[in-house]
Scaffold this active site. Structure first.
Site, PDB file in Angstrom:
ATOM      1  N   SER A 167       0.829  -1.198   0.000  1.00  0.00           N
ATOM      2  CA  SER A 167       0.000   0.000   0.000  1.00  0.00           C
ATOM      3  C   SER A 167       0.863   1.248   0.000  1.00  0.00           C
ATOM      4  O   SER A 167       1.975   1.269   0.556  1.00  0.00           O
ATOM      5  CB  SER A 167      -0.894  -0.002   1.243  1.00  0.00           C
ATOM      6  OG  SER A 167      -1.508   1.243   1.449  1.00  0.00           O
ATOM      7  N   TYR A 192      -2.310  -0.311  10.070  1.00  0.00           N
ATOM      8  CA  TYR A 192      -2.484  -0.903   8.745  1.00  0.00           C
ATOM      9  C   TYR A 192      -1.209  -0.748   7.921  1.00  0.00           C
ATOM     10  O   TYR A 192      -0.711  -1.703   7.328  1.00  0.00           O
ATOM     11  CB  TYR A 192      -3.660  -0.239   8.024  1.00  0.00           C
ATOM     12  CG  TYR A 192      -3.768  -0.615   6.565  1.00  0.00           C
ATOM     13  CD1 TYR A 192      -4.216  -1.882   6.187  1.00  0.00           C
ATOM     14  CD2 TYR A 192      -3.410   0.298   5.570  1.00  0.00           C
ATOM     15  CE1 TYR A 192      -4.303  -2.230   4.844  1.00  0.00           C
ATOM     16  CE2 TYR A 192      -3.503  -0.048   4.232  1.00  0.00           C
ATOM     17  CZ  TYR A 192      -3.945  -1.305   3.873  1.00  0.00           C
ATOM     18  OH  TYR A 192      -4.020  -1.657   2.547  1.00  0.00           O
TER      19      TYR A 192
END
Length: 368
Positions: A167, A192
């Site tokens: 990501s 995350y």
């Protein structure tokens, strides 16, 4: 809904590929394209309730996987023999699906031993930056323990080609833009992001120790038909269509490198094909995959307003915890190694998204 955006066709070469997260946004689109070109795809997803499971089941239905067959599905383990009961696609003869968690190492091992995959594409993960503040344990279990189980299964059952989702969040507080894969990524601002960075480190270790060709793709703000309802395009479209105010964080002073879903999928397939074709490819690689053209948040909202045909009511708010002001992908790695770069215009991609949104949710044009 067929896309009107033109993309170059990829040369088909039938292989058996495990795609985890096929009830998810990117996983669904990837599985569909692989199946349409003739590959054999085994899909896996735990169909958790982080967001509306009806959307997840609807994606699977598009792949020919019916909800009733999933709910009747079981994975059983005998003393000496494991039996995996799949849901079989009614649309694609080369597709089957298993409902399972990445944390379930035994089921994963049974699956890998039975199927003997040519390649694995791990897109399953607990998604969402802000939710990681509320429920951190879910991220460690799915994104760290689950990814370790994938790596171990690849090692133990001879799978040498692994592509996995990373990501743009790993860039955290980096101020230098565009973000380059050579930049330091040791300042994550959400759990995350930290789990995605850990995936990259774990992949590097397994590539070094066991010769597994691992490729991580750092996705930049993916949008399009069948998108996630917790992300801005869906949140904004729903609010605008139903006369609710949209939440505009950091008072609109933000930008994102919005990347259309078809561009993401084409990039993934390019990498998979290169891994399978070129045995000499470096064992561990990282790439940014973004549109290389950041868009101001207010411009994004205006583009969405035009596509919907309705002005948004706006509630301007401060920055959220775990969020960043801007993202901007350097995609020179993709260009150099694959001759590939995402190129869908925001207006075209948003047009496709809004058309799907109206069709799926039954919204009428210029709904007041």
């Amino acid at each position: 809904m067929p896309s009107t955006i033109n993309h170059q066709p990829l040369t088909p070469k039938s292989k058996k590929i495990l795609v985890t997260g096929t009830a998810g946004f990117i996983g669904y689109h990837l599985a569909k394209k692989l199946l349409e070109r003739g590959d054999e795809v085994v899909g896996l997803d735990n169909i958790n309730d982080y967001y509306d499971v009806n959307l997840k089941y609807a994606r699977l239905t598009e792949l020919g996987i019916q909800k009733d067959t999933i709910n009747n599905q079981q994975s059983t383990i005998d003393q000496n023999l494991s039996t995996i009961n799949y849901s079989l696609s009614t649309r694609f003869p080369k597709h089957k699906f298993i409902k399972a968690n990445l944390e379930d190492a035994q089921t994963l091992n049974n699956l890998f031993e039975t199927e003997k995959f040519d390649a694995v594409c791990n897109l399953a993960a607990q998604a969402g930056v802000r939710y990681s503040i509320e429920n951190p344990h879910a991220y460690i279990q799915s994104n760290v323990v689950g990814f370790l189980n994938i790596l171990e299964a690849c090692r133990n059952f001879g799978v040498k080609n692994l592509l996995y989702a990373s990501s743009s969040s790993v860039y955290g507080l980096n101020e230098s833009q565009p973000f380059k894969t050579t930049d330091k990524t040791d300042t994550p601002i959400s759990l995350y992001a930290a789990t995605k960075k850990s995936n990259e480190l774990m992949a590097h270790t397994y590539s070094h120790l066991y010769g597994i060709r691992t490729t991580g793709l750092r996705f930049f703000t993916v949008y399009g038909p069948w998108g996630r309802p917790d992300m801005a395009p869906m949140l904004f479209a729903d609010a605008i269509s139903n006369d609710r105010a949209i939440k505009v964080f950091n008072h609109g002073k933000m930008s994102r490198d919005f990347t259309y879903i078809d561009d993401i999928v084409d990039g993934i397939i390019n990498v998979i094909d290169m891994q399978l074709k070129n045995r000499d490819i470096k064992a561990c690689k990282l790439y940014n995959i973004g549109n290389n053209s950041p868009v101001e948040l207010m411009e994004f909202i205006e583009t969405l307003e035009k596509a919907i045909g309705k002005k948004a009511k706006k509630e301007f708010l401060p920055m959220q915890d775990g969020d960043v002001v801007s993202t901007y992908a350097d995609v020179s790695g993709l260009m150099n190694d694959f001759g590939y770069k995402p190129d869908t215009k925001l207006s075209d991609g948003i047009g496709e998204f809004v058309e799907w949104y109206r069709e799926f949710y039954g919204k009428e044009e210029n709904d007041k």
